[in-house]
Design an enzyme around this catalytic site. Structure first.
Site, PDB file in Angstrom:
ATOM      1  N   GLU A 184     -20.042 -61.450  14.094  1.00  0.00           N
ATOM      2  CA  GLU A 184     -20.591 -61.259  15.436  1.00  0.00           C
ATOM      3  C   GLU A 184     -21.828 -60.399  15.247  1.00  0.00           C
ATOM      4  OE1 GLU A 184     -21.988 -59.939  18.433  1.00  0.00           O
ATOM      5  OE2 GLU A 184     -20.279 -58.590  18.691  1.00  0.00           O
ATOM      6  N   CYS A 238     -25.283 -56.046  21.753  1.00  0.00           N
ATOM      7  CA  CYS A 238     -25.727 -57.348  21.250  1.00  0.00           C
ATOM      8  C   CYS A 238     -25.812 -58.367  22.380  1.00  0.00           C
ATOM      9  CB  CYS A 238     -24.782 -57.842  20.151  1.00  0.00           C
ATOM     10  SG  CYS A 238     -23.051 -57.901  20.652  1.00  0.00           S
TER      11      CYS A 238
END
Length: 451
Positions: free
Chosen positions: A228, A262
């Protein structure tokens, strides 16, 4: 060399931590594996009560745990409390649903009996980031503990106190020793850990550069990895959107956690017919953000976790301004603090459009047509998520299949939810966390055929 944690708001040294030597690391891996061997044949129901207990411990201690987050990486305390509450939620979700998610599936074939088992595989290495120092870890350990795997946490150097707390919480909840082990290690030891024969999988949340290195090491060792990584999500506002609601959501999407996320909405794409009107609404929301000490429950924005993060944003912004971008609000840096910043006239070749800006900066670009909007959305090496703002059902149904990201949220900011799979495409990584998919990433999907 000892690690040192530091309060980014006061520059005060918080603690020192000594890294483990190779012998100690190997010992922890062996003990984690031994715990796995004892756990793997047990039904997930045996772990439900412990996982619910872990959720309760998180809720009971949320004030203390949240303060540790704020002290180590500067997250506004109200958001830190919300992070701990979300960790309790993911524990409750997997305590309730793991048994059904892992149930044996019978498949009708020409055999007398054929079915599919979902079994744990062993010790998983989790290389974790600092920006959500509890949540990122719990979305790994909750499904893997319920599955039966053991987890080794390699946490970021600036949040090692959080890592220590997480291990203690798991033990206090009644899980066996070495169910979760916090390893304080140097970066150059990670490759040796990945290559250890008892490590069966690796998951990393972090930068694309770190992900590439870890993925190559795991691939060479023939071990499953889940990544991720970075993102520069688009917030796309069409002419038929509820502009007041969209402005409020867009500012929250960009500036929560002081922009250090993110999945933050980093690129604001606005239809040209509403551009000026919508930008005025955005400006008002940004100007109303409360800035100050992260321990103050009333603030929205504080310092960044490290000075180098602020310096990197200043460099990205300066280069973009040289290329023609125009600063509307903010733009100034002071040590670890960076003003909430709004920039327009942003083109696709600028750093603040095509790179990840891990800080409180919103880059604005206008578009005229749906086709142009799709081109701007997909003009990125990243692919975590996109937010579309429109009242037209046919429009978002038409656009969603054209978007390359791992998630599309309509009239909402992109967020993670224990009930839904989470992950990206392209340089944002691969594999999925959370939901049904997340608990299966490090499972052995075993076919059984009986004739």
């Amino acid at each position: 060399m000892a690690f040192q944690t530091q309060n980014p708001y006061t520059s005060e040294t918080l603690n020192h931590f000594n890294p483990l030597n190779l012998s100690d690391i190997k010992n922890h891996i062996t003990k984690a594996h031994q715990r796995f061997l004892k756990s793997k044949l047990k039904n997930p129901k045996h772990r439900e009560e412990k996982m619910r207990g872990l959720a309760e411990l998180l809720k009971q201690n949320k004030t203390k745990l949240a303060k540790q987050i704020t002290l180590e990486m500067g997250k506004p305390i109200a958001e830190a409390v919300a992070e701990i509450e979300k960790c309790a939620w993911v524990c409750e979700f997997y305590a309730k649903n793991a048994s059904s998610l892992l149930t044996t599936k019978t498949i009708k074939t020409d055999a007398k009996q054929s079915y599919v088992l979902k079994e744990p595989i062993g010790v998983i290495l989790a290389i974790m980031p600092w920006n959500y120092p509890f949540w990122q870890v719990f979305r790994v350990i909750a499904p893997n503990l319920m599955l039966g795997n053991s987890v080794l946490i390699k946490h970021a150097p600036n949040v090692l106190g959080c890592g220590e707390m997480i291990q203690k919480l798991v033990e206090d909840a009644g899980f066996e020793s070495h169910s979760v082990t916090h390893l304080i290690v140097e970066v150059d030891q990670i490759k040796k850990i990945i290559n250890h024969n008892l490590i069966k999988g690796v998951t990393l949340t972090g930068s694309t550069k770190a992900g590439s290195i870890v993925a190559s090491q795991a691939g060479k060792a023939i071990k499953k990895s889940v990544l991720e990584l970075g993102g520069n999500n688009a917030l796309v506002v069409f002419e038929d959107a509820d502009l007041d609601k969209a402005a409020e959501i867009c500012v929250k999407a960009r500036f929560q956690n002081t922009g250090q996320s993110c999945i933050a909405g980093k690129r604001l794409l606005v239809h040209n017919t509403i551009y000026d009107k919508f930008l005025e609404k955005i400006k008002i929301h940004i100007q109303n953000l409360n800035i100050g000490n992260p321990l103050d429950e009333t603030i929205d924005i504080s310092v960044l976790a490290r000075k180098d993060i602020a310096e990197n944003l200043k460099s990205q912004l300066d280069k973009s301004v040289e290329m023609g971008a125009k600063i509307i609000l903010g733009g100034q840096q002071d040590n670890t603090f960076f003003e909430p910043t709004l920039v327009e006239n942003v083109s696709v070749d600028m750093p603040i459009f095509n790179e990840e800006t891990f800080s409180p900066l919103l880059a604005v670009t206008s578009f005229k047509t749906e086709e142009e909007a799709i081109q701007l959305i997909n003009h990125s090496n990243y692919g975590l998520g996109v937010s579309l703002f429109t009242k037209d059902n046919s429009k978002y149904k038409r656009l969603i299949p054209q978007i390359e990201d791992g998630a599309v949220f309509v009239n909402s900011l992109v967020k993670s939810d224990p009930r839904l799979p989470f992950g990206g495409t392209k340089h944002s990584g691969y594999g999925r966390e959370l939901g049904h998919e997340g608990i299966l990433e490090f499972a052995n999907i075993k076919t059984v055929y009986i004739q």
